[in-house]
Design a protein around this motif. Structure first.
Motif, PDB file in Angstrom:
ATOM      1  N   MET A   1     -24.818 -19.792  -1.631  1.00  0.00           N
ATOM      2  CA  MET A   1     -24.928 -19.018  -0.411  1.00  0.00           C
ATOM      3  C   MET A   1     -23.836 -19.404   0.583  1.00  0.00           C
ATOM      4  SD  MET A   1     -28.889 -18.670   0.514  1.00  0.00           S
ATOM      5  CE  MET A   1     -30.100 -18.497  -0.734  1.00  0.00           C
ATOM      6  N   PHE A   2     -23.984 -20.582   1.190  1.00  0.00           N
ATOM      7  CA  PHE A   2     -22.969 -21.072   2.118  1.00  0.00           C
ATOM      8  C   PHE A   2     -22.139 -22.113   1.396  1.00  0.00           C
ATOM      9  CE2 PHE A   2     -26.082 -19.845   5.444  1.00  0.00           C
ATOM     10  CZ  PHE A   2     -25.273 -18.986   6.145  1.00  0.00           C
ATOM     11  N   ALA A   3     -20.840 -21.927   1.377  1.00  0.00           N
ATOM     12  CA  ALA A   3     -19.957 -22.859   0.699  1.00  0.00           C
ATOM     13  C   ALA A   3     -19.558 -24.009   1.615  1.00  0.00           C
ATOM     14  CB  ALA A   3     -18.710 -22.127   0.211  1.00  0.00           C
ATOM     15  N   THR A   4     -19.933 -23.957   2.877  1.00  0.00           N
ATOM     16  CA  THR A   4     -19.494 -24.963   3.833  1.00  0.00           C
ATOM     17  C   THR A   4     -20.616 -25.916   4.218  1.00  0.00           C
ATOM     18  OG1 THR A   4     -18.513 -25.299   5.996  1.00  0.00           O
ATOM     19  CG2 THR A   4     -19.978 -23.437   5.790  1.00  0.00           C
ATOM     20  N   LYS A   5     -20.238 -27.129   4.540  1.00  0.00           N
ATOM     21  CA  LYS A   5     -21.201 -28.113   5.027  1.00  0.00           C
ATOM     22  C   LYS A   5     -21.294 -28.043   6.552  1.00  0.00           C
ATOM     23  CE  LYS A   5     -21.888 -30.636   1.184  1.00  0.00           C
ATOM     24  NZ  LYS A   5     -23.144 -30.605   0.526  1.00  0.00           N
ATOM     25  N   ARG A  76     -27.805 -16.699   9.981  1.00  0.00           N
ATOM     26  CA  ARG A  76     -26.900 -17.709   9.403  1.00  0.00           C
ATOM     27  C   ARG A  76     -27.354 -19.121   9.740  1.00  0.00           C
ATOM     28  NH1 ARG A  76     -21.949 -17.014   7.515  1.00  0.00           N
ATOM     29  NH2 ARG A  76     -21.141 -18.766   8.721  1.00  0.00           N
ATOM     30  N   SER A  77     -27.797 -19.332  10.973  1.00  0.00           N
ATOM     31  CA  SER A  77     -28.284 -20.650  11.381  1.00  0.00           C
ATOM     32  C   SER A  77     -29.545 -21.027  10.608  1.00  0.00           C
ATOM     33  CB  SER A  77     -28.587 -20.686  12.881  1.00  0.00           C
ATOM     34  OG  SER A  77     -27.413 -20.647  13.626  1.00  0.00           O
ATOM     35  N   ASP A  78     -30.468 -20.081  10.482  1.00  0.00           N
ATOM     36  CA  ASP A  78     -31.715 -20.346   9.758  1.00  0.00           C
ATOM     37  C   ASP A  78     -31.447 -20.689   8.295  1.00  0.00           C
ATOM     38  OD1 ASP A  78     -33.082 -19.802  12.096  1.00  0.00           O
ATOM     39  OD2 ASP A  78     -33.752 -17.806  11.459  1.00  0.00           O
ATOM     40  N   LEU A  79     -30.558 -19.931   7.646  1.00  0.00           N
ATOM     41  CA  LEU A  79     -30.235 -20.203   6.243  1.00  0.00           C
ATOM     42  C   LEU A  79     -29.542 -21.554   6.079  1.00  0.00           C
ATOM     43  CD1 LEU A  79     -29.051 -16.710   5.006  1.00  0.00           C
ATOM     44  CD2 LEU A  79     -31.067 -17.975   4.241  1.00  0.00           C
ATOM     45  N   TRP A  80     -28.624 -21.874   6.978  1.00  0.00           N
ATOM     46  CA  TRP A  80     -27.929 -23.157   6.893  1.00  0.00           C
ATOM     47  C   TRP A  80     -28.928 -24.297   7.022  1.00  0.00           C
ATOM     48  CZ3 TRP A  80     -27.256 -27.672   9.436  1.00  0.00           C
ATOM     49  CH2 TRP A  80     -26.204 -28.479   8.993  1.00  0.00           C
ATOM     50  N   GLU A  81     -29.853 -24.187   7.984  1.00  0.00           N
ATOM     51  CA  GLU A  81     -30.850 -25.233   8.171  1.00  0.00           C
ATOM     52  C   GLU A  81     -31.743 -25.371   6.942  1.00  0.00           C
ATOM     53  OE1 GLU A  81     -32.909 -24.598  11.848  1.00  0.00           O
ATOM     54  OE2 GLU A  81     -31.099 -25.022  13.020  1.00  0.00           O
ATOM     55  N   ALA A  82     -32.142 -24.258   6.346  1.00  0.00           N
ATOM     56  CA  ALA A  82     -32.989 -24.304   5.152  1.00  0.00           C
ATOM     57  C   ALA A  82     -32.280 -24.991   3.989  1.00  0.00           C
ATOM     58  CB  ALA A  82     -33.408 -22.897   4.745  1.00  0.00           C
TER      59      ALA A  82
END
Length: 101
Positions: A1-5, A76-82
């Motif tokens: 999903m997100f390739a970044t840390k 985007r914030s919610d997905l990154w946190e999950a």
């Protein structure tokens, strides 16, 4: 999903840096323009309140842009946190694919 840390920008930071700072209203003036309680604006600015669909519509009217913009930032914030916060990640990792019966 997100390739970044790297955690994506949150809605409060974007609200302050991109909209409030250039225009210069106080939180009181923003509260009046939005027609909500001061606590609501304060919680948005300090990232203690998530953006819901109704919440996204209000700043859209005030600043003249799309409510979808705010909802996408929140998503985007919610997905990154999950994916990156340990407690949320534990919940996700408990799930497994269904197998055919």
């Amino acid at each position: 999903m997100f390739a970044t840390k790297r955690q994506p920008a949150r809605i409060g930071k974007i609200l302050i840096e991109e909209f409030v700072a250039p225009l210069g209203p106080t939180q009181g003036a923003l509260t009046e323009a939005m027609g909500v309680q001061r606590q609501h604006v304060n919680e948005l600015c300090n990232e203690r309140r998530a953006v819901t669909a109704p919440t996204a519509l209000i700043p859209g009217r005030v600043f003249g842009n799309s409510p979808g913009f705010r909802l996408n930032v929140q998503r985007r914030s919610d997905l990154w946190e999950a994916m990156h916060l340990p407690r949320a990640r534990e919940r996700v990792e408990r799930a497994h694919p269904l197998t055919a019966a």
